[in-house]
Design a protein around this motif. Structure first.
Motif, PDB file in Angstrom:
ATOM      1  N   GLY A  66       0.837  -1.197   0.000  1.00 61.14           N
ATOM      2  CA  GLY A  66       0.000   0.000   0.000  1.00 61.14           C
ATOM      3  C   GLY A  66       0.866   1.239   0.000  1.00 61.14           C
ATOM      4  N   ASN A  67       0.430   2.214   0.767  1.00 62.95           N
ATOM      5  CA  ASN A  67       1.164   3.475   0.853  1.00 62.95           C
ATOM      6  C   ASN A  67       1.385   3.807   2.330  1.00 62.95           C
ATOM      7  OD1 ASN A  67       2.412   5.819   0.082  1.00 62.95           O
ATOM      8  ND2 ASN A  67       0.531   6.942  -0.342  1.00 62.95           N
ATOM      9  N   PRO A 101      -1.145  10.487  -3.240  1.00 63.21           N
ATOM     10  CA  PRO A 101      -1.365  11.903  -2.930  1.00 63.21           C
ATOM     11  C   PRO A 101      -1.190  12.265  -1.461  1.00 63.21           C
ATOM     12  CG  PRO A 101      -3.454  10.781  -3.034  1.00 63.21           C
ATOM     13  CD  PRO A 101      -2.410   9.759  -3.345  1.00 63.21           C
ATOM     14  N   TYR A 102      -0.987  11.251  -0.581  1.00 65.63           N
ATOM     15  CA  TYR A 102      -0.947  11.561   0.855  1.00 65.63           C
ATOM     16  C   TYR A 102       0.411  12.048   1.331  1.00 65.63           C
ATOM     17  CZ  TYR A 102      -5.200   8.812   0.446  1.00 65.63           C
ATOM     18  OH  TYR A 102      -6.420   8.340   0.043  1.00 65.63           O
TER      19      TYR A 102
END
Length: 204
Positions: A66-67, A101-102
């Motif tokens: 994931g991120n 984008p986080y």
């Protein structure tokens, strides 16, 4: 003929004795006697060669999808110095990537090297429970897109316990809990360790 017959009988007995000694040299043969294999000796009491005291293995660390995405590996080489003492060295590498984008796109490459000692201190009460001490040095390289690179290093003394579940004489599953004696609540320590407590699952 009697003389020749005696020579043949003696030769047969000697060859049988040699063959028996060779068959029982493997420490794992003690399992057939209801005993755990010796770690540094043959069943006859002879010291095992250097190569038969080595353990190879490692583990996977920093596993996240994931991120952020993160994945690492930590190879280990250990040496059975005595029946109750293990010494070894290890390395580690972890790759971490934060994405938009986080987050501002950021990449971490973390390298480490460590030397450790494990001592089975109460085998009569709890077998395969080891006192564990080590020194670990970690270097982390941070690359932020558009802002350049930053590199920093940290050395940590770690102490704690390891419980080993043996699979064979020279291989086991290890659950390790350590405390970082040099932990400071700063950005570098939080990035590398997260907290003063270190938990590991490894195989060697």
């Amino acid at each position: 003929m009697n003389y020749i017959h005696k020579i043949v009988v003696i030769a047969a007995l000697l060859s049988s004795t040699v063959a028996f000694g060779q068959l029982t040299e493997d420490p794992d043969d003690r399992r057939g006697q209801g005993q755990d294999p010796l770690r540094t000796q043959t069943p006859e009491g002879r010291p095992l060669p250097f190569g038969q005291r080595l353990r190879f293995g490692g583990g996977i660390n920093g596993f996240r999808f994931g991120n952020p995405f993160s994945l690492g590996a930590s190879p280990v080489v250990a040496y059975q110095a005595t029946e109750r003492l293990l010494v070894g060295i290890g390395g580690s590498y972890t790759y971490t990537r934060y994405k938009q984008p986080y987050y501002v796109p950021t990449t971490y490459n973390q390298y480490g090297a460590r030397a450790f000692v494990m001592y089975e201190f109460i085998p009569s009460l709890i077998s395969n429970l080891y006192l564990h001490g080590e020194i670990e040095n970690s270097t982390i390289q941070e690359k932020v897109d558009g802002l350049g690179n930053v590199q920093a290093s940290l050395t940590a003394p770690l102490i704690g316990l390891t419980y080993m579940q043996p699979i064979s004489r020279r291989f086991g599953v290890n659950l390790t809990a350590l405390y970082n004696l040099n932990y400071s609540d700063n950005a570098l320590a939080r990035t590398i360790y997260g907290s003063p407590f270190v938990l590991r699952l490894s195989f060697f």
